[in-house]
Design a protein around this motif. Structure first.
Motif, PDB file in Angstrom:
ATOM      1  N   ASP A 116     -12.666  21.650  57.623  1.00  0.00           N
ATOM      2  CA  ASP A 116     -12.475  20.197  57.796  1.00  0.00           C
ATOM      3  C   ASP A 116     -12.380  19.508  56.432  1.00  0.00           C
ATOM      4  O   ASP A 116     -11.533  18.643  56.217  1.00  0.00           O
ATOM      5  N   LYS A 117     -13.263  19.921  55.542  1.00  0.00           N
ATOM      6  CA  LYS A 117     -13.301  19.282  54.213  1.00  0.00           C
ATOM      7  C   LYS A 117     -12.061  19.646  53.399  1.00  0.00           C
ATOM      8  O   LYS A 117     -11.464  18.796  52.741  1.00  0.00           O
ATOM      9  N   TRP A 120      -9.085  17.693  54.600  1.00  0.00           N
ATOM     10  CA  TRP A 120      -8.976  16.302  54.129  1.00  0.00           C
ATOM     11  C   TRP A 120      -8.491  16.240  52.678  1.00  0.00           C
ATOM     12  O   TRP A 120      -7.672  15.389  52.337  1.00  0.00           O
ATOM     13  N   HIS A 124      -5.214  14.330  51.679  1.00  0.00           N
ATOM     14  CA  HIS A 124      -5.209  13.256  50.676  1.00  0.00           C
ATOM     15  C   HIS A 124      -4.096  13.499  49.658  1.00  0.00           C
ATOM     16  O   HIS A 124      -3.323  12.592  49.329  1.00  0.00           O
ATOM     17  N   ASP A 181      -6.593   8.151  50.965  1.00  0.00           N
ATOM     18  CA  ASP A 181      -7.805   8.460  51.746  1.00  0.00           C
ATOM     19  C   ASP A 181      -7.541   8.269  53.242  1.00  0.00           C
ATOM     20  O   ASP A 181      -7.874   9.129  54.056  1.00  0.00           O
ATOM     21  N   MET A 185      -7.043  11.172  56.129  1.00  0.00           N
ATOM     22  CA  MET A 185      -7.870  11.252  57.351  1.00  0.00           C
ATOM     23  C   MET A 185      -6.995  11.387  58.592  1.00  0.00           C
ATOM     24  O   MET A 185      -7.287  12.179  59.488  1.00  0.00           O
ATOM     25  N   THR A 188      -5.536  14.813  58.758  1.00  0.00           N
ATOM     26  CA  THR A 188      -6.617  15.756  59.081  1.00  0.00           C
ATOM     27  C   THR A 188      -6.898  15.729  60.583  1.00  0.00           C
ATOM     28  O   THR A 188      -6.970  16.763  61.243  1.00  0.00           O
ATOM     29  N   ALA A 195     -11.853  14.682  60.962  1.00  0.00           N
ATOM     30  CA  ALA A 195     -11.549  13.798  59.826  1.00  0.00           C
ATOM     31  C   ALA A 195     -12.781  13.103  59.260  1.00  0.00           C
ATOM     32  O   ALA A 195     -12.738  12.578  58.149  1.00  0.00           O
ATOM     33  N   VAL A 198     -14.399  13.528  55.590  1.00  0.00           N
ATOM     34  CA  VAL A 198     -14.179  12.703  54.402  1.00  0.00           C
ATOM     35  C   VAL A 198     -15.496  12.148  53.863  1.00  0.00           C
ATOM     36  O   VAL A 198     -15.703  12.082  52.651  1.00  0.00           O
TER      37      VAL A 198
END
Ligand SMILES: [Zn+2]
Length: 249
Positions: A116-117, A120, A124, A181, A185, A188, A195, A198
């Protein structure tokens, strides 16, 4: 007279630009899409030769698979995205015009392989490409002469590719960062990841910046500040009606 030369040169450049604008029909753009992609690839190659590329098969498989999902979610889907890993322990990431995106090994390590990280971060960076932040910055900062060198593939193009590489490690300014940003999200979420990650990533940056002042090139280290970005991200999550493992409004 020597003093006349700069003016003559400027007029020659302006005439060349006017002709190019007519030829490529890009009244608002100095660099065409194909040139943008070529420039990003040249600058990316130069960047790689400086930092080295991480070829670990597991890490690359992870980044490629998440990158492919992000690419499907990017709007508009205009560029050939290519997600690569830089062999550096800095916690950083960079986007080059036209779709070349780098995540640093140091960033992957800090994120502990969390999909997930990572999604993102890639989202971005992809947003900086899709929204043309990267190419616009080059148009603004390198000036007409550099652009013409690139267009005509003059010798100075190689030097300019190096300059572009270092530009890509700086932040894009407050509005572009907030936009990246938000779009990050959205991509993602649409790619099937959580998301709300973030919030965890931005808190991690906050911690890194507090504890390791030597890591001066941490992605988005300058501005806007992490507090602002966390609040902005939470606001967007609330607006979209999302909730997840990393933040529930
Ligand atoms: Zn950014």
């Amino acid at each position: 007279m020597n003093s006349c030369k700069p003016y003559q040169r400027r007029w020659t450049l302006l005439a060349a630009l006017a002709a190019l604008a007519l030829v490529c029909g890009c009244q608002n753009r100095l660099i065409s899409k194909n040139q943008e992609i070529q420039l990003g690839q040249d600058a990316g190659d130069d960047f790689e030769s400086k930092y080295g590329r991480d070829r670990d098969p597991n890490r690359n498989a992870l980044v490629k698979s998440i990158g492919a999902n992000i690419e499907r979610a990017v709007e508009p889907p205009d560029y050939p995205y290519d997600f690569r890993i830089v062999a550096s322990n800095q916690p950083n990431a960079a986007a080059f015009p036209g779709g070349r995106i780098y995540i640093f090994r140091g960033m992957l390590n800090k994120l502990g392989g969390n999909r997930d990280k990572i999604a993102w971060i890639l989202g971005h960076e992809a947003a900086h490409v899709a929204r043309q932040h990267a190419v616009r910055r080059i148009e603004r900062q390198l000036g007409y002469e550099a652009i013409i060198a690139l267009i005509f593939r003059k010798k100075s193009a190689a030097r300019i590719a190096g300059t572009v590489g270092s530009l890509m490690l700086l932040d894009y300014g407050r509005d572009n960062e907030f936009e990246a940003d938000r779009m990050g999200m959205l991509y993602t979420h649409n790619a099937g990841y959580d998301a709300t990650a973030v919030v965890a990533v931005l808190k991690l940056f906050q911690k890194i910046q507090g504890g390791e002042p030597n890591d001066f090139e941490i992605m988005f280290a300058t501005h806007p500040g992490n507090d602002d970005r966390i609040n902005h991200a939470k606001g967007y999550i609330e607006k979209m009606g999302w909730s997840g493992a990393y933040y529930t409004p």
